[in-house]
Design a protein around this motif. Structure first.
Motif, mmCIF file in Angstrom:
data_model
loop_
_atom_site.group_PDB
_atom_site.id
_atom_site.type_symbol
_atom_site.label_atom_id
_atom_site.label_comp_id
_atom_site.label_asym_id
_atom_site.label_seq_id
_atom_site.Cartn_x
_atom_site.Cartn_y
_atom_site.Cartn_z
ATOM 1 N N LEU A 23 0.812 -1.210 0.000
ATOM 2 C CA LEU A 23 0.000 0.000 0.000
ATOM 3 C C LEU A 23 0.850 1.267 0.000
ATOM 4 O O LEU A 23 0.459 2.280 -0.598
ATOM 5 N N ASP A 24 1.988 1.243 0.689
ATOM 6 C CA ASP A 24 2.824 2.443 0.744
ATOM 7 C C ASP A 24 3.839 2.495 -0.390
ATOM 8 O O ASP A 24 4.800 3.267 -0.334
ATOM 9 N N GLY A 25 3.647 1.714 -1.433
ATOM 10 C CA GLY A 25 4.426 1.821 -2.652
ATOM 11 C C GLY A 25 5.898 1.526 -2.460
ATOM 12 O O GLY A 25 6.298 0.537 -1.852
ATOM 13 N N GLY A 26 6.743 2.452 -3.010
ATOM 14 C CA GLY A 26 8.175 2.241 -3.008
ATOM 15 C C GLY A 26 8.775 2.157 -1.623
ATOM 16 O O GLY A 26 9.767 1.455 -1.402
ATOM 17 N N LYS A 27 8.187 2.838 -0.664
ATOM 18 C CA LYS A 27 8.716 2.785 0.701
ATOM 19 C C LYS A 27 8.624 1.374 1.265
ATOM 20 O O LYS A 27 9.574 0.870 1.878
ATOM 21 N N GLY A 28 7.489 0.746 1.043
ATOM 22 C CA GLY A 28 7.332 -0.623 1.529
ATOM 23 C C GLY A 28 8.247 -1.595 0.813
ATOM 24 O O GLY A 28 8.802 -2.512 1.424
#
Length: 994
Positions: A23-28
């Protein structure tokens, strides 16, 4: 999604597969990648297309995934400074603690001389039994040398080798080794503490040997003195030589016996040492980059624990003299199998805590891969001080006790003393706890597709579509166009049940309950479809735990088919699609009938084949779809059913012939066993399409990153947890938030095992039970009203349940002010009952029976309503009436013929009643199979199979089908003044009568 890492050494894996974008995109994604990197790269920067990976949004990365593009990440290392650099990264030699309270500690050992101890030393070991004076460890080009104390002249320096431990120092032992990982040794159940030895030597009788040797010697001496001939002495010395020979023979046999004991003990110690890994073994294995570094998937049952080492007395296979006990006492590694629920550790908290940590890690390791297959919890570890143990009340001595202070251990049948317990530190415990918790040994080999939370719901008027698989190995299936029915075939371990669950999950995610209903028949005892029970689409789940349950489903299906035929005929439409077009607001869902293990259904319920054939033939036009799963189609799916199946999904088959029969090729037989979920789809005469089934996941599910084969997409799907509970919760929540209505089920729930109605029997009559009529989708009470003539029989063995029914009937009938009650109590169920009179029991003679029957007949002649209750019909049937040859049965039959409209007749019996003449005059019969034998049921008609639970019966009347209907007989309050009682499954007090 393919992820490729650049900028890393060749030793680090470069190609990876990401299950889905978090869900948090590239950060995850960055957080996941960092966990896969070597320690020295944990602070590295991750770049994608000249931007930090953390700055990319999920939507942008999802578009890359949809286009099957690769996520190319550049790793820019940020090396540690000299102060931050972990010493373990630059050292090649380790000092390992192999035994003691600080087992598993790995200490980098650079060149030089260091102090080792528990105080202010260079290398610290958490062992309270170490002396205050530290030891010295010297590492030079000549090797590693260990000196217990520089001032201690009694112990010379010990040269440490990789394959040997140091002598005990405190309660610890050490070993040197290279700073590398090593696979964990296999764990196995320890052998029994029993050895086989040579025959026990028989000790000669010294006194007898002495007498035997000296007597001839004395006689020979006398003969020499008397005769003067010395050769008499030679004959006397022969006996002495024989005695000496026997003594020497005993000593040699004793030496051989002791040698065999020592050899067996040595082998036994080796077996125990190899039964379970040490803490050091687990720490070294935890460094391996693997889905299962600690070997959790290969652990035996039951749990195997390593405690340390201690002294035990070994038993022998043959009985030996107790004098050999010191020779049978040895020190071994204490490894035990454990089946107890509690582990008691007694002693000072500083000593019990390291041991408790070590036992906890071993228990976690054993129970990690059993959480989804067993409900038995891990044993509880309880620590006591010595004072608390003395003051703790106990009914019996616990099976597992570790006395740290006294150095004793009792594990079920094994006892050891002089025990030196192992333990681990807090840091070692945290490290192993993390590895156990993140082990992938329990994760199935299958890919995952992420549900789209923004996807709209579909209508099933025209189509019933589902998507399975990801990327190029996907399948788009439409049960309307490709079906209407689907056959899934696959051998054991091919992923058949998982594919079936995934298909149903995708359908229920895309279609609301008003458009799709599920009828689930699970012939694996409920193991497959159990996760789907809480879905709003699920109308019922039937299993083969009770053979009759699936017959209820087929009866309901048959009734629903008939109802829809009548509905479409009234609406003048040819099929389901046309009806839904003309009546879009009419709630009429398509119904998917999913059957797992069709072969068991065919074997246990052969009569269901005809109903399946009808469903297969008429299902398309009536909105029914069959999904049949079986291990083998040959001999299971009849030609009539096969001709109506439009599509086949074939997973791995056991033979090429079966693959050719289903697909027209041998492709399915060539699927590797290590690829569960790989399958071929064939619709009609089209060529087979290869795909790989997926397990759907919730949008907020944790993504998984797994190694991929370089240059190609991964053929071996990543391992993902079986989170069916979360998936079903998400689908149910999605449907509920959309406000969808749940259609009425076509099958009523199963009968309760206890039925307590809420009726006032004093006014309405006796409530006999709750009737299950799946054909008409209803469960209604069965009455025996006071104002109606009635003939009812209960057929079954005498039991508490039959007694209670008899008492309730008699009590209920006694409340009628207009009827006279006559009771012939052959079973003595009603003897002494305060509200039932008069009663004839087994003590009545023929004259009393004749007099009672005359009174009964006089009342009927006067047109007075009468209730007649007879228990244990077999006892009364052949009794004579007075001094005549007329039997009791003949007089009852005549009363039923002449006065049927005025008499309420209730009879209880077993085989004599079921096979006698009276049964033909009984309108309503309740057959109770619980407790009956096959011989007793030989005279019964062919009845519906029902679960053998108390008060569960089959009711047969002129209005019911020949096989009868299931009834749960009522349980009412024993007190005649109590009129109401509640049960959660009561149908609501309906007054409908049968």
């Amino acid at each position: 999604m393919r992820v490729v890492l650049f900028g890393l050494p060749k030793s680090v894996h470069r190609d990876w597969e990401l299950s889905h974008v978090p869900l948090d995109g590239g950060k995850g994604i960055a957080e996941i990648i960092v966990q896969k990197l070597p320690r020295e790269y944990r602070a590295a920067s991750l770049m994608f297309r000249d931007r930090p990976l953390e700055s990319w949004e999920r939507k942008s990365l999802d578009s890359l995934r949809s286009a099957s593009q690769t996520l190319e990440v550049v790793v820019i290392p940020t090396f540690f400074s000299n102060d931050d650099s972990p010493s373990a990264a630059t050292q090649s030699i380790q000092l390992r603690t192999t035994r003691g309270p600080d087992s598993g500690r790995l200490i980098p050992l650079p060149r030089g001389t260091f102090t080792l101890g528990r105080g202010n030393t260079h290398l610290q070991i958490h062992d309270p039994y170490l002396p205050t004076t530290p030891a010295t460890v010297s590492h030079s080009r000549h090797g590693v040398h260990f000196t217990r104390s520089p001032e201690d002249q009694r112990h010379a320096p010990v040269s440490l080798r990789a394959d040997t431990d140091t002598p005990r120092w405190g309660r610890s032992q050490f070993r040197v080794g290279l700073s590398e990982s090593a696979p964990v040794p296999l764990t196995s159940e320890p052998p029994p503490l029993t050895i086989s030895t040579n025959a026990e030597p028989s000790k000669p009788n010294i006194a007898l040997q002495t007498v035997t040797a000296l007597s001839p010697l004395l006689i020979g001496t006398v003969m020499v003195v008397v005769t003067g001939h010395w050769f008499f002495m030679l004959f006397s010395l022969v006996s002495v030589l024989m005695a000496v020979t026997m003594i020497l023979q005993y000593r040699r046999n004793r030496a051989r016996f002791l040698a065999s004991i020592r050899q067996e003990l040595q082998e036994l110690v080796g077996q125990f040492r190899n039964s379970a890994p040490s803490a050091t073994d687990l720490v070294l294995a935890s460094r391996i980059r693997s889905s299962d570094p600690l070997g959790i998937s290969n652990l035996p049952t039951p749990c195997v624990l390593s405690w340390g080492d201690g002294r035990v007395v070994v038993q022998t296979e043959r009985d030996v003299d107790p004098k050999w006990s010191p020779d049978l006492t040895t020190t071994i590694p204490l490894v035990t199998s454990l089946t107890a629920s509690k582990i008691n550790i007694v002693g000072d908290p500083a000593e019990t805590l390291p041991l408790a940590r070590w036992i906890d890690i071993q228990l976690q390791r054993f129970h990690a891969n059993r959480q989804s297959t067993t409900s038995s919890p891990a044993p509880e570890i309880i620590r006591y001080t010595d004072e608390e143990w003395e003051n703790t009340p106990r009914e019996s001595e616990p099976e597992v006790i570790a006395f740290c202070t006294d150095r004793r251990l009792t594990v079920q049948s094994m006892y050891a003393d002089n025990v030196r317990f192992d333990g681990i530190s807090q840091g070692t415990h945290e490290q192993l706890n993390y590895v156990v918790g993140h082990s992938g040994s329990r994760l199935p080999a299958e890919t995952a597709s992420l549900f789209d939370e923004e996807a709209p719901f579909r209508e099933s008027h025209e189509h019933l579509r589902a998507s399975l698989g990801t990327r190029s190995r996907a399948l788009e299936l439409d049960l309307v166009e490709d079906g209407p029915h689907l056959l899934i075939v696959g051998t054991t371990g091919s992923g058949k049940s998982e594919l079936l669950l995934s298909l149903l999950a995708h359908l229920t995610h895309d279609y609301p309950p008003a458009d799709l209903g599920l009828l689930l028949l699970d012939f694996k005892g409920g193991a497959t479809f159990a996760p789907l029970v809480s879905l709003p689409h699920t109308m019922t789940l039937e299993t083969n735990l009770h053979g009759a349950d699936s017959l209820r489903s087929f009866s309901a299906i048959s009734a629903e088919l008939t109802r829809r035929e009548e509905l479409f005929l009234t609406a003048k439409v040819p099929d389901y699609t046309t009806f839904r077009r003309q009546n879009p607001d009419h709630v009429l869902p398509r119904i998917v009938v999913a059957i797992d293990e069709l072969r068991i259904l065919v074997e246990e319920l052969p009569t269901a084949i005809g109903q399946l054939a009808r469903l297969a033939a008429t299902g398309r036009s009536l909105g029914f779809h069959l999904i049949l799963a079986t291990q083998r189609a040959l001999g299971t799916v009849t030609s009539e059913i096969r001709s109506n199946i439009g599509s086949i999904i074939c997973l791995r088959t056991s033979t090429e012939q079966e693959s050719w029969d289903l697909l027209g090729s041998a492709h399915a037989s060539a699927i590797p066993p290590e690829l569960p979920g790989r399958a071929f789809f064939r619709s009609g005469a089209a060529s087979p399409h290869e795909f790989h089934s997926d397990q759907p996941m919730c949008p907020d599910a944790e993504p998984v990153l797994t190694p991929a084969t370089q240059g190609t997409h991964s053929m071996n799907p990543p391992f993902l947890p079986r989170r069916w509970h979360d998936v079903v919760e998400y689908i149910a929540r999605r449907s509920s938030s959309a406000g969808h209505r749940k259609p009425n089920p076509i099958l009523t729930p199963e009968l309760p095992e206890l039925y307590m109605p809420t009726f006032n029997f004093q006014k309405q009559g006796s409530v006999l039970g709750l009737l299950d009529d799946p054909t008409h989708h209803r469960q209604v009470p069965v009455f025996s009203a006071f104002d109606h003539a009635d003939t009812t029989a209960w057929i079954g063995v005498e039991s508490e349940s039959i007694r209670d029914v008899c008492r309730r009937i008699a009590v209920s009938e006694s409340h009628s002010s207009t009827r006279q009650v006559f009771v012939f109590d052959g079973s003595e169920y009603l003897v002494g009952h305060p509200v039932v009179s008069p009663i004839l029991d087994r003590t009545a003679d023929n004259d009393e029976i004749d007099q009672k029957l005359d009174t009964l007949e006089e009342a009927l002649d006067k047109e007075q309503p009468v209730t007649l209750c007879i228990t244990s019909w077999g006892y009364w049937a052949d009794r004579r009436s007075g001094s005549t040859f007329v039997t009791f049965e003949e007089r009852i039959l005549r009363l039923l013929r002449d006065f049927r409209s005025r008499i309420r007749f209730f009879v209880f019996g077993n085989r004599e009643l079921a096979g006698g003449r009276l049964i033909a005059h009984i309108d309503r019969r309740f057959y109770l199979p619980l407790g009956t034998t096959p011989e007793q049921r030989l005279v019964w008609p062919t009845l519906l199979k029902i679960p053998k639970v108390p008060l569960r019966a089959v009711m047969v009347t002129p209005e019911t089908v020949a096989a009868g209907l299931a009834v749960q007989l009522a349980t009412l309050p024993a007190s005649p003044t109590a009129t109401t009682s509640q049960h959660p499954k009561d149908p609501g007090g309906s007054n409908q009568r049968q």
